[in-house]
Every structure is written in structure tokens, then in C-alpha cells.
Design a protein around this motif. Structure first.
Motif, short mmCIF file in Angstrom:
data_model
loop_
_atom_site.label_atom_id
_atom_site.label_comp_id
_atom_site.label_asym_id
_atom_site.label_seq_id
_atom_site.Cartn_x
_atom_site.Cartn_y
_atom_site.Cartn_z
N CYS A 101 0.92 2.66 5.83
CA CYS A 101 0.78 3.87 6.62
C CYS A 101 -0.82 4.09 7.18
CB CYS A 101 1.11 5.31 5.98
SG CYS A 101 0.84 6.77 6.73
N ARG A 125 0.80 -3.16 11.35
CA ARG A 125 0.29 -1.82 11.66
C ARG A 125 -0.42 -1.11 10.56
NH1 ARG A 125 3.13 3.29 11.27
NH2 ARG A 125 1.30 3.98 10.07
N LYS A 130 -5.67 9.30 11.15
CA LYS A 130 -4.22 9.84 10.81
C LYS A 130 -4.18 11.24 11.25
CE LYS A 130 -1.80 7.94 8.95
NZ LYS A 130 -0.79 7.07 9.50
N HIS A 271 9.54 6.83 8.40
CA HIS A 271 9.09 8.38 8.61
C HIS A 271 10.42 9.00 8.61
CE1 HIS A 271 5.20 6.38 9.62
NE2 HIS A 271 4.77 7.57 9.03
N GLU A 297 6.92 0.84 7.24
CA GLU A 297 5.69 0.80 6.17
C GLU A 297 5.85 0.17 4.91
OE1 GLU A 297 3.56 5.11 7.81
OE2 GLU A 297 4.89 5.41 5.93
N ASP A 308 1.90 8.47 2.54
CA ASP A 308 3.60 7.94 2.70
C ASP A 308 3.79 6.94 1.80
OD1 ASP A 308 3.76 9.87 4.86
OD2 ASP A 308 3.56 8.66 6.39
N GLN A 311 7.77 6.40 0.86
CA GLN A 311 8.61 5.88 1.97
C GLN A 311 8.18 4.32 2.10
OE1 GLN A 311 7.55 9.00 4.98
NE2 GLN A 311 6.50 7.47 6.14
MN MN Z 1 3.13 6.90 7.60
#
Ligand code: MN
Ligand code: PEP
Length: 341
Positions: A101, A125, A130, A271, A297, A308, A311
Motif C-alpha cells: 500500500c 505499485r 497517501k 481495497h 497489495e 492496509d 488486505q
Molecule cells: Mn491501500
């Protein structure tokens, strides 16, 4: 909305004359000089085609039934290829983007990047700035993050993607990263969309969690009408009454976007679900529905991720997922081919 198409050799003087003549019959919104073979004028007019052709001298008129034009299949029916400097060929394989993330520090990001490349990612990524819901939550490490991402590309060869929240961040990021991400919270940030339209880097535009599909395509239109043709659309989950998952992945958005637009469509199962155990299922579902790729992620140590983590999948889970995604992609492709025969 309509597009009046003129031959590419139309002179500036002739075009100016055309625009003056068009003024009384409708609003002229943009001239698209991007196409190699024509000059296209976007216009909002009810006048019938024959009259319009005669008075303007246009060689063709294209109608879009939608409020957007440049993002529509009426304008461009052939799928837009965004090759990422040869790292991806649309239609040949799914585009798999993996990474944490947030970019937390140099060592973390380089370690994860090497691992996701080994696991089969095509691109990396990581968020530097953020857009957190709470002003007290970790806001990212800022510009340093973009610098580390440039190092990731230098070391791994992977194209790198990072979010930008303002025109100023977009300008800075474009010096370091390959794809500029617009987050869900900024999908309708008009000055940002306009600024991205003037840059030459591909944009990954995420759907706002309360935005309709049409609103997503209208946001893409802002980028396109400024001249940048390279836009990925990303379904990342919308807000519904369901609370078991963080958001609800709108699977309908995948075939809808594919039908309405020539732009590539990605799914973000991380997400959308907020739970790492569901990421694989939703990845496979998105690909089965026809998505061109995924953004996921991933971390070498998801539980210690600053943002995050819940997830975020492990590199091992990501490697298994990539193999399955590629199988489903190939299967769906072969079934579609069989239908076409
Ligand atoms: Mn994220
Ligand atoms: C992200 O990709 O880390 C992110 C913040 O996503 P979204 O904008 O979809 O919430």
C-alpha cells in the motif's frame, strides 16, 4: 454529443472559419489534435447530420449516445493499448500490478519489489503520498517515496506506479514513476485530471467509492480531452450497505466498462474487500468477467505494513494467485475465441 471530423490537412484559417460557423448551432467543446489522420471537433448540437455536414464542411459525423465522447467506443472501437514500454500487451496476458500500500522505506520497497517480480508481477505499485481518511493516520513518506520507486525500476526493470493527489505532485511524480495513479478520493478532482491530461505518462484512474460508472468515464474524459490518451480504468469497490467487507467489488462494472469504453479495465480486489483471504477469489472473478488486469497489495511481511495490512497478501499467496489468474485469463480468452468462430 457529436464529433465533427475534418481532414488532417485542414488549415488553421479554415478551422477557425468552421468554428465561427458552428457557434450558433451548438457548443463547441474541444478540438482533438491527437489523432494522426483527422482533426476532430467535439460539439453539442441537435442539428441534423446533412445540414451540419454541409455548413461545416466536415467529412464525417460520429455520434456518442453517452455524455462522454473520447472515452467511448463510438469514438474509438479498437481497444487502447498501453504497452508500458513493452512490459504489457493488452489481450495477450493480464497486467498484474503488485506492491505494498505504502512505500515505507528504501529497504522495504526494494525487498518487496524483487519478491513480486519473482512471483510474476508485470509492474510495481507503492503509495508515496497517501490520501488517508484520518488526518492522524500515516500520510506516506512523500517525494522520497517516488525516488525509491525510481530505484525499484532501475534494479528490477519493472514499471512503477504511484498515487498523486495534486497537479504539483503529478509534475514531480512524472519525473520518477511510469504510471500516475488517481485514487478513489480524487476521481473528481478536476484540476488534477486536467493536469494529468497534459502530461505524457499513463494514468491509472480509480473509481470513486460513491461514483457511478458514467461518472468514472466522465472523469476519464477530462484526462483524454487534454490530450493524454493513456488511461487505465480501475474498479476498486463501491460503498454499499454491506459491512462484512470494506467495500463491495462491483463485478458489473467490468463488462459495462468494457462495452462502453476502449480503455483497459483493471480490478483492485484489495481495497474492494479489505480482507486478504478474499483477494484471490475476487481477482479470479474480475478476470473471468473480462478485466485486463489487477492491482494487488502485496508485502513480504503483511502484518507489519503501516497501512492496509489486513488486505495485503503475502508474496507466497501472490505467487499462487498469479498462476491461477493466468490460467483463468487463458481459459476465458479461448472460450471467447470459440464463441467467435
Ligand atoms: Mn491501500
Ligand atoms: C491505494 O491504492 O492504496 C488507495 C489508496 O486506493 P483507493 O484510492 O482505491 O482507496
Amino acid at each position: 454529443m457529436i464529433i465533427l471530423r475534418f481532414p488532417k490537412n485542414i488549415t488553421k484559417k479554415e478551422l477557425t472559419r468552421v468554428l465561427i460557423r458552428l457557434k450558433p448551432v451548438g457548443e463547441v467543446h474541444a478540438i482533438n489534435r491527437e489523432r494522426q489522420d483527422s482533426v476532430d471537433v467535439i460539439c453539442d448540437s441537435d442539428m441534423d447530420d446533412d445540414k451540419l455536414l454541409k455548413m461545416s464542411g466536415a467529412i464525417a459525423i460520429i455520434h456518442s449516445q453517452e455524455p462522454y465522447v473520447l472515452a467511448s467506443r463510438a469514438y474509438q472501437n479498437i481497444g487502447m493499448d498501453i504497452s508500458l514500454d513493452g512490459h504489457w500487451q493488452r489481450g495477450a496476458a493480464p497486467l498484474i500490478i503488485g506492491g505494498p500500500c505504502s512505500v515505507e522505506d528504501r529497504v522495504q520497497v526494494l525487498e518487496i519489489a524483487h519478491a513480486v517480480r519473482e512471483a510474476g508481477a508485470d509492474a510495481f505499485r507503492g503509495g508515496a503520498f497517501k490520501p488517508r481518511t484520518s488526518p492522524y493516520a500515516f500520510q506516506g513518506i512523500g517525494k522520497k517515496g517516488y525516488e525509491y520507486l525510481a530505484e525499484v525500476r532501475a534494479q528490477t526493470g519493472l514499471p512503477v506506479i504511484s498515487e498523486v493527489m495534486s497537479a504539483e505532485q503529478a509534475r514531480i511524480a512524472s519525473e520518477y514513476v511510469d504510471v500516475l495513479q488517481v485514487g478513489a478520493r480524487n476521481m473528481q478532482n478536476v484540476p488534477l485530471l486536467n493536469a494529468l491530461g497534459k502530461l505524457s505518462k499513463p494514468v491509472l484512474l480509480k473509481r470513486g467509492f460513491s461514483a457511478t460508472i458514467e461518472e468514472l468515464l466522465l472523469s476519464a474524459e477530462y484526462i483524454l480531452r487534454n490530450g493524454n490518451r493513456q488511461v487505465f480504468l480501475c474498479e476498486r469497490g463501491i460503498r454499499t450497505f454491506e459491512t462484512e467487507t470494506r467495500f463491495t467489488f462491483d463485478i458489473n462494472a467490468v463488462p459495462t466498462l468494457m462495452e462502453k469504453s476502449h480503455l483497459p479495465v483493471l480490478g483492485d480486489p484489495s481495497h474492494a474487500t479489505g480482507k486478504r483471504n478474499y483477494v484471490e477469489s475476487i481477482s479470479l472473478a474480475a478476470i473471468a468477467a473480462g478485466a485486463d488486469g489487477l492491482m494487488i497489495e502485496v508485502d513480504t511481511d503483511p502484518d507489519s505494513a503501516i497501512s492496509d495490512g489486513a488486505q495485503t497478501v503475502s508474496v507466497e499467496a501472490f505467487a499462487r494467485l498469479v498462476k491461477k489468474v493466468k490460467k483463468v485469463y487463458a481459459l476465458v480468452k479461448s472460450m471467447r475465441r470459440a464463441d467467435d468462430l
